[in-house]
Design an enzyme around this catalytic site. Structure first.
Site, mmCIF file in Angstrom:
data_model
loop_
_atom_site.group_PDB
_atom_site.id
_atom_site.type_symbol
_atom_site.label_atom_id
_atom_site.label_comp_id
_atom_site.label_asym_id
_atom_site.label_seq_id
_atom_site.Cartn_x
_atom_site.Cartn_y
_atom_site.Cartn_z
ATOM 1 N N CYS A 1 0.820 -0.933 0.086
ATOM 2 C CA CYS A 1 0.223 0.009 0.114
ATOM 3 C C CYS A 1 0.726 1.334 0.035
ATOM 4 O O CYS A 1 1.174 1.546 1.118
ATOM 5 C CB CYS A 1 -1.003 -0.481 1.112
ATOM 6 S SG CYS A 1 -1.866 -1.672 1.207
ATOM 7 N N ALA B 1 1.257 4.520 -1.933
ATOM 8 C CA ALA B 1 1.374 6.292 -2.143
ATOM 9 C C ALA B 1 1.796 6.557 -0.427
ATOM 10 O O ALA B 1 0.687 6.123 -0.111
ATOM 11 C CB ALA B 1 0.782 6.002 -2.739
ATOM 12 N N PRO B 2 1.448 7.563 -0.182
ATOM 13 C CA PRO B 2 2.768 8.252 -1.525
ATOM 14 C C PRO B 2 4.488 8.397 -2.094
ATOM 15 O O PRO B 2 4.921 8.681 -2.976
ATOM 16 C CB PRO B 2 3.137 9.671 -1.709
ATOM 17 C CG PRO B 2 3.351 9.766 0.020
ATOM 18 C CD PRO B 2 1.829 8.826 0.482
ATOM 19 N N GLY B 3 4.794 6.494 -1.269
ATOM 20 C CA GLY B 3 5.274 6.307 -0.946
ATOM 21 C C GLY B 3 7.583 6.457 -0.579
ATOM 22 O O GLY B 3 8.149 6.195 -1.113
ATOM 23 N N LYS C 1 7.649 5.003 2.486
ATOM 24 C CA LYS C 1 8.823 3.792 2.686
ATOM 25 C C LYS C 1 8.863 3.102 1.538
ATOM 26 O O LYS C 1 10.040 2.599 1.859
ATOM 27 C CB LYS C 1 7.387 3.489 3.743
ATOM 28 C CG LYS C 1 6.818 3.943 5.175
ATOM 29 C CD LYS C 1 6.191 3.199 5.756
ATOM 30 C CE LYS C 1 5.801 3.745 6.738
ATOM 31 N NZ LYS C 1 5.561 4.375 6.263
ATOM 32 N N ASP D 1 -5.509 -2.965 -7.270
ATOM 33 C CA ASP D 1 -5.751 -3.301 -5.779
ATOM 34 C C ASP D 1 -4.231 -3.933 -5.377
ATOM 35 O O ASP D 1 -4.818 -5.577 -5.758
ATOM 36 C CB ASP D 1 -7.579 -3.630 -5.788
ATOM 37 C CG ASP D 1 -7.977 -3.788 -3.993
ATOM 38 O OD1 ASP D 1 -7.139 -4.329 -3.651
ATOM 39 O OD2 ASP D 1 -9.506 -3.602 -4.193
ATOM 40 N N ASP E 1 1.334 -1.393 4.809
ATOM 41 C CA ASP E 1 1.035 0.161 5.384
ATOM 42 C C ASP E 1 -0.134 -0.345 4.888
ATOM 43 O O ASP E 1 -0.535 1.405 4.253
ATOM 44 C CB ASP E 1 2.534 0.783 4.943
ATOM 45 C CG ASP E 1 2.506 1.719 6.006
ATOM 46 O OD1 ASP E 1 2.055 2.333 7.349
ATOM 47 O OD2 ASP E 1 2.604 3.029 5.230
ATOM 48 N N CYS F 1 -0.169 3.845 11.179
ATOM 49 C CA CYS F 1 -0.056 5.224 12.014
ATOM 50 C C CYS F 1 -1.152 5.389 13.069
ATOM 51 O O CYS F 1 -2.169 6.217 12.580
ATOM 52 C CB CYS F 1 -0.047 6.375 11.593
ATOM 53 S SG CYS F 1 -1.403 6.769 9.608
HETATM 54 C C1 SAM Z 1 -0.789 4.768 5.004
HETATM 55 S S1 SAM Z 1 -0.990 4.804 3.615
HETATM 56 C C2 SAM Z 1 0.837 3.951 2.820
HETATM 57 C C3 SAM Z 1 1.647 5.195 2.974
HETATM 58 C C4 SAM Z 1 3.062 4.507 2.290
HETATM 59 N N1 SAM Z 1 3.208 3.202 2.598
HETATM 60 C C5 SAM Z 1 4.296 5.786 2.644
HETATM 61 O O1 SAM Z 1 4.892 5.924 3.928
HETATM 62 O O2 SAM Z 1 4.359 7.045 1.431
HETATM 63 C C6 SAM Z 1 -2.283 3.582 2.863
HETATM 64 C C7 SAM Z 1 -2.218 3.679 1.378
HETATM 65 O O3 SAM Z 1 -3.159 1.989 0.850
HETATM 66 C C8 SAM Z 1 -3.237 2.485 0.140
HETATM 67 N N2 SAM Z 1 -4.888 1.776 -0.608
HETATM 68 C C9 SAM Z 1 -5.674 1.972 0.663
HETATM 69 N N3 SAM Z 1 -6.280 0.144 -0.122
HETATM 70 C C10 SAM Z 1 -5.566 -0.713 -1.270
HETATM 71 C C11 SAM Z 1 -5.707 -1.820 -1.736
HETATM 72 N N4 SAM Z 1 -6.552 -2.240 -1.483
HETATM 73 N N5 SAM Z 1 -3.984 -1.758 -2.247
HETATM 74 C C12 SAM Z 1 -3.390 -0.867 -2.379
HETATM 75 N N6 SAM Z 1 -3.818 0.383 -1.651
HETATM 76 C C13 SAM Z 1 -4.124 0.892 -1.128
HETATM 77 C C14 SAM Z 1 -3.857 4.166 -0.516
HETATM 78 O O4 SAM Z 1 -4.795 4.481 -0.665
HETATM 79 C C15 SAM Z 1 -3.050 5.047 0.698
HETATM 80 O O5 SAM Z 1 -2.054 5.191 -0.340
#
Ligand code: SAM
Length: 436
Positions: free
Chosen positions: A253, A255-257, A259, A303, A322, A375
């Site tokens: 998961c 974005a925004p990247g 990690k 997804d 994450d 978080c």
């Molecule tokens: C907590 S944020 C991630 C932050 C990111 N790891 C960072 O450190 O920059 C969670 C992300 O998961 C995405 N997301 C939610 N459901 C998802 C899914 N089923 N598959 C992939 N990404 C998903 C959201 O759009 C969001 O961008």
């Protein structure tokens, strides 16, 4: 003629409340409508009024002879903006009152000018009393929705007040040093040479916290990619992943990247780094961040739950999940959470988190490690997810995170909880799982 700034700030909060959109999503649109020199004030008014909304509402109600009608929500917000300026900023009272009352006609409520003026003048007269009043219930004093206070109290009886307190503070600006290009000591020296106060983070070996947040573009090495903005708690993810050359890593998961970049910078010689993100626009942000740092990952807009659409069948050595969460560990960075999040969201999020974990687990190699992170500060999204997952599966070992090796956070049954700390890290949860 540009609209009154307080009227625009009212529109920001109306947009959040009525369209259930986040402050981060709506603010850039309104920033375009104000002069560059007014942007910092618009940000301050929008963030501050969200941060103290429940308390401001309480004060407003105590000053009104008759409650406002439901359809006068814009007036309610505008009055809260005025009260915020009077009680929480150094804006001179006459300027705060004048500019707030002047916003009323722009919002189509010229008829309420007298009422707003009278109420704000009354607040000005009783400023000290209103500021020092400690008789209000804890949810008003700390300005949080009731349900968050009750849940925190039930989950963290010894810590809930410090969490509430930290949630209302201005967050520190922490950077992750790109140790491939510079080292933390050199970077700290360069900051010092420019008169910028900063300290090394306590737990992350790559972190630097600035004493006073500033525009990062002005810092040495921004263009060169010497650092990225990342809270200390988030930085700790790479200390848990045990990254080695040649590994295949999934950031599920992504974005925004933040990690994704940290993983690649920590171990540049991975065989592959796959970053999956459901939201295509947010997936673009991962690419932008990778480009700025001149590093690579295979970014896939998909997804993560639907593995058939993005997985090539080669198992991963490491997975970072994450997961999307309530973000209750980062309320100080996103005070609009106090207005947007509902109690019933938590159960929905927990369902999603468990499903995501179940979906990506088959893509992990035997003996591989999955780091689960959120978080959130609610065990319902953290320890409970891992416990429920463990109860369902027969190939999951929870790796103990011993305090000797990981001297941060609170050890829980199946992971570590970091609670938000004043001038230090955000609230975060980590659990490390090995497949056997
Ligand atoms: C907590 S944020 C991630 C932050 C990111 N790891 C960072 O450190 O920059 C969670 C992300 O998961 C995405 N997301 C939610 N459901 C998802 C899914 N089923 N598959 C992939 N990404 C998903 C959201 O759009 C969001 O961008």
């Amino acid at each position: 003629m540009t609209e009154n700034l307080r009227a625009i700030a009212t529109r920001v909060l109306l947009d959040i409340q009525e369209n259930q959109r986040s402050l981060t999503a709506v603010l850039p649109y309104y920033q375009e409508q104000v002069k560059p020199e007014d942007r910092a004030l618009l940000q301050e008014l929008s963030f501050g009024t969200c941060r103290w909304f429940q308390r401001l509402d309480f004060i407003q109600a105590s000053l009104l002879h008759r409650p406002l009608r439901k359809r006068d929500n814009a007036a309610r917000i505008l009055i809260n903006l005025g009260l915020y300026q009077l009680l929480f900023t150094r804006i001179p009272a006459h300027a705060a009152i004048h500019s707030t009352v002047d916003a009323a006609p722009d919002l189509g409520m010229k008829h309420l000018k007298g009422l707003i003026n009278g109420l704000l003048r009354q607040a000005q007269r009783d400023q000290e009393g209103l500021q020092s009043d400690t008789s209000a219930p804890v949810e008003v004093q700390f300005s949080h929705p009731d349900w968050i206070v009750h849940k925190l109290k039930a989950n963290w009886p010894d810590h809930y007040q410090e969490i509430l307190q930290a949630n209302n503070e201005r967050p520190p600006l922490t950077l992750r040093i790109n140790t491939g290009l510079t080292c933390r000591e050199t970077f700290l020296e360069q900051l010092q040479a420019q008169g910028i106060d900063a300290v090394a983070t306590q737990f992350s070996p790559t972190g630097v916290t600035l004493t006073t947040p500033c525009d990062v573009k002005m810092l040495p090495g921004f263009q060169e990619g010497w650092f990225t903005v990342q809270d200390e708690a988030a930085q700790l993810c790479t200390t848990l992943l045990d990254l080695k050359p040649g590994q295949r890593v999934l950031d599920a998961c992504a974005a925004p990247g933040g990690k994704t970049c940290a993983i690649r910078l920590t171990e540049p010689n991975l065989a592959q780094l796959v970053a999956v993100e459901k939201d295509p626009q947010r997936a673009e942000r991962i690419n932008e961040n990778l480009e700025r740092l001149n590093i690579h990952a295979d970014v896939i807009a998909a997804d993560a739950m639907d593995t058939a659409t993005w997985w090539d069948g080669q198992a991963f050595d490491r997975i970072l999940l994450d997961a999307p969460c309530s973000a209750t560990g980062v309320i100080r960075r996103h005070p609009d959470i106090k207005l947007l999040r509902r109690e019933q969201d938590i159960a929905e999020l927990a369902k999603l988190q468990l499903h995501l974990l179940e979906a990506v687990w088959p893509t992990l190699k035997a003996n591989g490690i999955l780091v689960y992170a959120t978080c959130s500060v609610f065990p319902q999204e953290n320890t409970r997810i891992i416990e429920r997952f463990q109860a369902k599966m027969n190939d999951v070992d929870v790796i103990p995170l011993e305090p000797e090796q990981y001297p941060w956070g609170i050890n829980t049954t199946v992971g570590k909880q970091l609670l938000p700390q004043s001038n230090s890290h955000d609230g975060f949860f980590y659990a490390c799982l090995r497949k056997h």
